[in-house]
Design a protein around this motif. Structure first.
Motif, PDB file in Angstrom:
ATOM      1  N   PRO A   1       0.859  -1.383   0.029  1.00 30.41           N
ATOM      2  CA  PRO A   1      -0.096   0.084   0.062  1.00 30.41           C
ATOM      3  C   PRO A   1       0.886   1.316   0.014  1.00 30.41           C
ATOM      4  O   PRO A   1       0.416   2.200  -0.386  1.00 30.41           O
ATOM      5  CB  PRO A   1      -0.655   0.109   1.402  1.00 30.41           C
ATOM      6  CG  PRO A   1      -0.627  -1.465   1.729  1.00 30.41           C
ATOM      7  CD  PRO A   1       0.457  -2.020   1.273  1.00 30.41           C
ATOM      8  N   THR A   2       2.065   1.067   0.563  1.00 29.20           N
ATOM      9  CA  THR A   2       2.863   2.352   0.572  1.00 29.20           C
ATOM     10  C   THR A   2       3.273   2.840  -0.848  1.00 29.20           C
ATOM     11  O   THR A   2       3.632   3.813  -1.321  1.00 29.20           O
ATOM     12  CB  THR A   2       4.230   2.320   1.476  1.00 29.20           C
ATOM     13  OG1 THR A   2       4.863   1.065   0.744  1.00 29.20           O
ATOM     14  CG2 THR A   2       3.829   2.053   2.875  1.00 29.20           C
ATOM     15  N   SER A   3       3.175   1.873  -1.800  1.00 26.66           N
ATOM     16  CA  SER A   3       3.512   2.397  -3.127  1.00 26.66           C
ATOM     17  C   SER A   3       2.481   3.291  -3.978  1.00 26.66           C
ATOM     18  O   SER A   3       3.063   4.360  -4.656  1.00 26.66           O
ATOM     19  CB  SER A   3       3.253   1.028  -4.092  1.00 26.66           C
ATOM     20  OG  SER A   3       4.271   0.104  -3.514  1.00 26.66           O
ATOM     21  N   ASP A   4       1.328   3.166  -3.472  1.00 27.12           N
ATOM     22  CA  ASP A   4       0.289   4.121  -3.814  1.00 27.12           C
ATOM     23  C   ASP A   4       0.569   5.623  -3.169  1.00 27.12           C
ATOM     24  O   ASP A   4       0.398   6.433  -4.081  1.00 27.12           O
ATOM     25  CB  ASP A   4      -1.118   3.678  -3.300  1.00 27.12           C
ATOM     26  CG  ASP A   4      -1.888   2.553  -3.844  1.00 27.12           C
ATOM     27  OD1 ASP A   4      -1.189   2.179  -5.060  1.00 27.12           O
ATOM     28  OD2 ASP A   4      -2.804   1.924  -3.352  1.00 27.12           O
ATOM     29  N   TRP A   5       0.961   5.506  -1.819  1.00 28.88           N
ATOM     30  CA  TRP A   5       1.359   6.756  -1.259  1.00 28.88           C
ATOM     31  C   TRP A   5       2.844   7.300  -2.013  1.00 28.88           C
ATOM     32  O   TRP A   5       2.972   8.610  -2.003  1.00 28.88           O
ATOM     33  CB  TRP A   5       1.545   6.781   0.097  1.00 28.88           C
ATOM     34  CG  TRP A   5       0.304   6.820   0.687  1.00 28.88           C
ATOM     35  CD1 TRP A   5      -0.355   5.488   1.246  1.00 28.88           C
ATOM     36  CD2 TRP A   5      -0.697   7.744   0.643  1.00 28.88           C
ATOM     37  NE1 TRP A   5      -1.702   5.744   1.853  1.00 28.88           N
ATOM     38  CE2 TRP A   5      -1.927   7.090   1.465  1.00 28.88           C
ATOM     39  CE3 TRP A   5      -0.810   8.990   0.671  1.00 28.88           C
ATOM     40  CZ2 TRP A   5      -3.004   7.905   1.741  1.00 28.88           C
ATOM     41  CZ3 TRP A   5      -1.945   9.833   0.581  1.00 28.88           C
ATOM     42  CH2 TRP A   5      -2.928   9.126   1.479  1.00 28.88           C
ATOM     43  N   LEU A   6       3.575   6.405  -2.346  1.00 23.75           N
ATOM     44  CA  LEU A   6       4.904   6.981  -3.003  1.00 23.75           C
ATOM     45  C   LEU A   6       4.339   7.818  -4.537  1.00 23.75           C
ATOM     46  O   LEU A   6       4.997   8.678  -4.685  1.00 23.75           O
ATOM     47  CB  LEU A   6       5.816   5.789  -3.453  1.00 23.75           C
ATOM     48  CG  LEU A   6       6.925   6.060  -4.049  1.00 23.75           C
ATOM     49  CD1 LEU A   6       7.993   7.181  -3.408  1.00 23.75           C
ATOM     50  CD2 LEU A   6       7.863   4.958  -4.465  1.00 23.75           C
ATOM     51  N   ALA A   7       3.552   7.007  -5.022  1.00 21.35           N
ATOM     52  CA  ALA A   7       3.034   7.615  -6.415  1.00 21.35           C
ATOM     53  C   ALA A   7       2.514   8.779  -6.258  1.00 21.35           C
ATOM     54  O   ALA A   7       2.688  10.072  -7.012  1.00 21.35           O
ATOM     55  CB  ALA A   7       2.252   6.611  -7.054  1.00 21.35           C
ATOM     56  N   THR A   8       1.632   8.806  -5.071  1.00 22.84           N
ATOM     57  CA  THR A   8       0.812  10.424  -4.936  1.00 22.84           C
ATOM     58  C   THR A   8       1.803  11.359  -4.448  1.00 22.84           C
ATOM     59  O   THR A   8       1.612  12.575  -4.997  1.00 22.84           O
ATOM     60  CB  THR A   8      -0.237  10.085  -3.732  1.00 22.84           C
ATOM     61  OG1 THR A   8      -0.954   8.863  -4.229  1.00 22.84           O
ATOM     62  CG2 THR A   8      -1.148  11.264  -3.713  1.00 22.84           C
ATOM     63  N   THR A   9       2.760  10.661  -3.756  1.00 23.19           N
ATOM     64  CA  THR A   9       3.850  11.957  -3.199  1.00 23.19           C
ATOM     65  C   THR A   9       4.675  12.452  -4.457  1.00 23.19           C
ATOM     66  O   THR A   9       4.917  13.548  -4.494  1.00 23.19           O
ATOM     67  CB  THR A   9       4.845  11.131  -2.248  1.00 23.19           C
ATOM     68  OG1 THR A   9       4.194  10.984  -1.048  1.00 23.19           O
ATOM     69  CG2 THR A   9       5.879  12.228  -1.605  1.00 23.19           C
ATOM     70  N   LEU A  10       4.977  11.517  -5.368  1.00 24.97           N
ATOM     71  CA  LEU A  10       5.672  12.209  -6.521  1.00 24.97           C
ATOM     72  C   LEU A  10       4.923  13.080  -7.406  1.00 24.97           C
ATOM     73  O   LEU A  10       5.534  14.069  -7.751  1.00 24.97           O
ATOM     74  CB  LEU A  10       6.214  11.070  -7.219  1.00 24.97           C
ATOM     75  CG  LEU A  10       7.218  10.241  -6.964  1.00 24.97           C
ATOM     76  CD1 LEU A  10       7.387   8.907  -7.975  1.00 24.97           C
ATOM     77  CD2 LEU A  10       8.429  10.917  -7.492  1.00 24.97           C
ATOM     78  N   VAL A  11       3.505  12.916  -7.602  1.00 28.67           N
ATOM     79  CA  VAL A  11       2.696  13.759  -8.071  1.00 28.67           C
ATOM     80  C   VAL A  11       2.711  15.028  -7.194  1.00 28.67           C
ATOM     81  O   VAL A  11       2.599  16.050  -7.971  1.00 28.67           O
ATOM     82  CB  VAL A  11       1.277  13.138  -8.466  1.00 28.67           C
ATOM     83  CG1 VAL A  11       0.402  14.362  -9.025  1.00 28.67           C
ATOM     84  CG2 VAL A  11       1.483  11.886  -9.526  1.00 28.67           C
TER      85      VAL A  11
END
Length: 147
Positions: free
Chosen positions: A79-89
């Motif tokens: 699930p942290t992968s979703d947050w990593l992607a959101t953080t990049l954006v």
């Protein structure tokens, strides 16, 4: 008999000083124009950087979403992968907004101090467009992640 050269007249000395002053003003004007051009190039570099961050983040999110929707039993991403992607954006969008504000402040100061002529701020318009795309992507990702 010795040859005596005439001393320069006052008018030629004055003309020489005026010419030096004109050249100095021209160099200052060219320097201010180069500074404005450098500000535009810097903002365009930030646009490219932000667009890459937004694109990588959104692409990562979509790839992970595809992996979750896959029917072949592939392992679900963390699930942290979703947050990593959101953080990049989000980071790409925020950095671009900060760079656009810095560009705007610097160009206004340059126009005020050196009377550089204003022109249509195409890099600023491009930054605004990419920032809107980033905000749209961030909103999309956040609603998906939080739901």
């Amino acid at each position: 008999m010795a040859h005596i050269e005439p001393s320069p007249s006052r008018s030629s000395a004055r003309n020489g000083a005026e010419t030096e002053l004109e050249l100095s003003e021209q160099r200052t004007e060219l320097s201010a124009t180069r500074t404005r051009d450098a500000l535009e190039r810097t903002l365009m570099s930030w646009i490219r950087t932000a667009l890459n961050m937004i694109g990588y983040g959104f692409g990562l999110f979509k790839i992970l979403q595809y992996m979750l929707d896959a029917k072949d039993g592939a392992a679900a991403p963390h699930p942290t992968s979703d947050w990593l992607a959101t953080t990049l954006v989000g980071l790409g969008t925020l950095l671009l907004i900060a760079a656009a504000l810095q560009y705007h402040t610097a160009t206004r100061a340059l126009q005020r101090e050196h009377a550089v002529e204003g022109r249509l701020p195409l890099p600023l318009l491009g930054a605004a467009g990419v920032a809107l795309i980033g905000l749209f992507a961030l909103t999309n990702l956040l609603t998906t992640v939080l739901s």
